[in-house]
Design an enzyme around this catalytic site. Structure first.
Site, PDB file in Angstrom:
ATOM      1  N   LYS A  14     -11.680   9.406  23.162  1.00 32.20           N
ATOM      2  CA  LYS A  14     -12.736   8.418  22.853  1.00 32.20           C
ATOM      3  C   LYS A  14     -12.134   7.023  22.756  1.00 32.20           C
ATOM      4  O   LYS A  14     -10.929   6.850  22.573  1.00 32.20           O
ATOM      5  CB  LYS A  14     -13.467   8.765  21.547  1.00 32.20           C
ATOM      6  CG  LYS A  14     -12.592   8.881  20.286  1.00 32.20           C
ATOM      7  CD  LYS A  14     -12.286   7.590  19.544  1.00 32.20           C
ATOM      8  CE  LYS A  14     -11.371   7.799  18.362  1.00 32.20           C
ATOM      9  NZ  LYS A  14     -10.762   6.556  17.852  1.00 32.20           N
ATOM     10  N   GLY A 102      -2.431   7.392  19.801  1.00 33.25           N
ATOM     11  CA  GLY A 102      -2.890   6.333  20.690  1.00 33.25           C
ATOM     12  C   GLY A 102      -4.218   5.735  20.294  1.00 33.25           C
ATOM     13  O   GLY A 102      -4.740   4.865  20.976  1.00 33.25           O
ATOM     14  N   GLY A 106      -7.007  12.024  20.010  1.00 34.86           N
ATOM     15  CA  GLY A 106      -6.557  13.228  20.710  1.00 34.86           C
ATOM     16  C   GLY A 106      -6.541  14.467  19.823  1.00 34.86           C
ATOM     17  O   GLY A 106      -7.022  15.530  20.235  1.00 34.86           O
ATOM     18  N   ASP A 141     -12.974  11.877  12.701  1.00 33.38           N
ATOM     19  CA  ASP A 141     -13.370  11.681  14.096  1.00 33.38           C
ATOM     20  C   ASP A 141     -13.802  12.981  14.778  1.00 33.38           C
ATOM     21  O   ASP A 141     -14.242  12.955  15.930  1.00 33.38           O
ATOM     22  CB  ASP A 141     -12.204  11.081  14.905  1.00 33.38           C
ATOM     23  CG  ASP A 141     -11.947   9.625  14.560  1.00 33.38           C
ATOM     24  OD1 ASP A 141     -12.774   9.029  13.837  1.00 33.38           O
ATOM     25  OD2 ASP A 141     -10.925   9.083  15.004  1.00 33.38           O
TER      26      ASP A 141
HETATM   27  P1  ATP Z   1      -6.409   9.214  14.622  1.00 28.35           P
HETATM   28  O1  ATP Z   1      -7.449  10.283  14.929  1.00 28.35           O
HETATM   29  O2  ATP Z   1      -5.735   9.416  13.299  1.00 28.35           O
HETATM   30  O3  ATP Z   1      -6.849   7.825  14.912  1.00 28.35           O
HETATM   31  P2  ATP Z   1      -4.828   9.044  17.005  1.00 28.35           P
HETATM   32  O4  ATP Z   1      -5.933   9.195  17.951  1.00 28.35           O
HETATM   33  O5  ATP Z   1      -4.216   7.689  16.902  1.00 28.35           O
HETATM   34  O6  ATP Z   1      -5.219   9.564  15.588  1.00 28.35           O
HETATM   35  P3  ATP Z   1      -3.573  11.566  17.573  1.00 28.35           P
HETATM   36  O7  ATP Z   1      -3.007  11.757  18.934  1.00 28.35           O
HETATM   37  O8  ATP Z   1      -4.806  12.284  17.231  1.00 28.35           O
HETATM   38  O9  ATP Z   1      -3.674  10.020  17.333  1.00 28.35           O
HETATM   39  O10 ATP Z   1      -2.399  11.977  16.561  1.00 28.35           O
HETATM   40  C1  ATP Z   1      -2.335  11.661  15.202  1.00 28.35           C
HETATM   41  C2  ATP Z   1      -1.316  12.608  14.563  1.00 28.35           C
HETATM   42  O11 ATP Z   1      -1.953  13.889  14.410  1.00 28.35           O
HETATM   43  C3  ATP Z   1      -0.070  12.864  15.397  1.00 28.35           C
HETATM   44  O12 ATP Z   1       0.979  12.076  14.938  1.00 28.35           O
HETATM   45  C4  ATP Z   1       0.230  14.331  15.230  1.00 28.35           C
HETATM   46  O13 ATP Z   1       1.341  14.543  14.391  1.00 28.35           O
HETATM   47  C5  ATP Z   1      -0.981  14.933  14.536  1.00 28.35           C
HETATM   48  N1  ATP Z   1      -1.621  16.022  15.319  1.00 28.35           N
HETATM   49  C6  ATP Z   1      -2.033  17.196  14.843  1.00 28.35           C
HETATM   50  N2  ATP Z   1      -2.595  17.940  15.795  1.00 28.35           N
HETATM   51  C7  ATP Z   1      -2.561  17.228  16.930  1.00 28.35           C
HETATM   52  C8  ATP Z   1      -3.005  17.473  18.264  1.00 28.35           C
HETATM   53  N3  ATP Z   1      -3.598  18.616  18.619  1.00 28.35           N
HETATM   54  N4  ATP Z   1      -2.827  16.490  19.172  1.00 28.35           N
HETATM   55  C9  ATP Z   1      -2.256  15.319  18.811  1.00 28.35           C
HETATM   56  N5  ATP Z   1      -1.789  15.061  17.567  1.00 28.35           N
HETATM   57  C10 ATP Z   1      -1.943  15.992  16.627  1.00 28.35           C
END
Ligand code: ATP
Length: 313
Positions: A14, A102, A106, A141
């Site tokens: 997203k 990012g 994710g 999210d």
């Molecule tokens: P947020 O939803 O907190 O904004 P984001 O989109 O910036 O996060 P994500 O890639 O979701 O980033 O990762 C956030 C943290 O969640 C990572 O540092 C990782 O350690 C943890 N994590 C747990 N499960 C997952 C997964 N399936 N994929 C990615 N990261 C994961």
């Protein structure tokens, strides 16, 4: 009980078209008002019956993703198994394309995908509406990741109101060579407000709002008006933490993007482009500038997680 042995799920990332941050609540979360839009940058999850729960990860940034019980997809599978009254005996393999840390949600997408995948694998018949209550417990999210499309998010992002989008937009994402932690970016935002002598507690600030102009522009499919209303309150502090983000934004905007902005809490940057040909120009310029590690070309809004083969959507 079905004897289905495996299920494949494609879970979209997203982008937040506006991310307006209000005060910090007593539970530690910040009030936000945001517009989420799901994009065609997918993680692929394969769920296969196994003895016990096992998580493996491949793809971009796989080394940064926990391959144990703390993986959000693993937590999701335990939750759906519990609701369905079955043992979480499954091997989940996640192939990452959504940048890790990012700001593209994710982990939340993988959690939503695992909820849907577990329901399908065990043929529990819970359905998306029933899975929503589990999504809310798994993270701010995750409900939007289950819903997909475009939606207004309030509270900590979990209170959703679906919106309409007149058209599908073209996007380019610049994946940074580093991640940004969500708590670190919100912490920096709060310190910045403190330094400026501004209030930061939820009770001292009005509730954040998204711009009605953006909601109208989306409904009409007015890409120029959408571009003029893309904002992120966290971009200033994230760029101060990692000045290279400003250089990436400058390159993408200069190469023909209608707008460039930070994705969520970063570190990915997003560019809205008028068409697919400009998407390729912007992607090439970003790669040539060496201000980012890789790029993704996507469209959106797209639907939430789907069971099936990638080419079906
Ligand atoms: P947020 O939803 O907190 O904004 P984001 O989109 O910036 O996060 P994500 O890639 O979701 O980033 O990762 C956030 C943290 O969640 C990572 O540092 C990782 O350690 C943890 N994590 C747990 N499960 C997952 C997964 N399936 N994929 C990615 N990261 C994961």
């Amino acid at each position: 009980m079905s004897d289905k042995q495996s299920v494949t799920v494609h879970a979209p990332g997203k982008v937040n078209l506006q991310l307006n941050v209000g005060g910090r609540r007593t539970d530690g979360y910040h009030e936000i008002a945001t517009i989420f839009l799901a994009v065609s940058c997918y993680d692929k999850l394969v769920l296969r019956r196994s003895s016990g729960l096992r998580v493996t990860v491949s793809g971009t940034g796989a080394g940064e993703v926990p391959a144990d019980d703390s993986n959000l997809a693993g937590q999701a599978i335990k939750a759906v198994a519990k609701m369905g009254g079955v043992e979480p005996d499954v091997h989940i393999h996640i192939h990452k394309r959504i940048p890790v840390q990012g700001g593209m949600g994710g982990g939340s997408s993988d959690a939503a995908g695992a909820l849907l995948g577990g329901d399908a694998l065990w043929q529990l018949g819970i359905g998306r509406a029933g899975l929503m209550s589990l999504a809310e417990e798994l993270g701010s999210d995750v409900p939007f990741s289950m819903l997909g499309g475009v939606a207004l998010g309030r509270g900590r992002g979990e209170a959703l109101q679906p919106l309409t989008s007149g058209i599908t937009y073209h996007w380019v994402f610049a994946v940074a060579g580093f991640g940004l932690s969500t708590p670190a970016v919100f912490g920096a935002h709060e310190r910045h407000r403190q330094e400026a002598g501004l209030p930061f507690a939820a009770g001292c600030l009005p509730a954040p709002q998204v711009s009605p102009r953006l909601i109208d522009a989306l409904a009409c499919g007015d890409v120029d008006l959408v571009a003029q209303n893309l904002t992120n309150d966290l971009e200033f502090v994230a760029s101060r933490m990692r000045p290279e983000l400003t250089r990436t934004l400058t390159v993408g905007r200069g190469a023909g993007a209608l707008a460039g902005f930070l994705c969520g809490t970063g570190a990915t940057t997003a560019f809205l482009v008028p068409n697919e040909s400009t998407a390729h120009d912007v992607a090439e310029a970003l790669l040539a500038s060496e201000t980012c590690a890789s790029v993704r070309i996507a469209r959106g809004p797209v639907q939430g997680p789907r069971i099936g083969k990638a080419e079906e959507f």
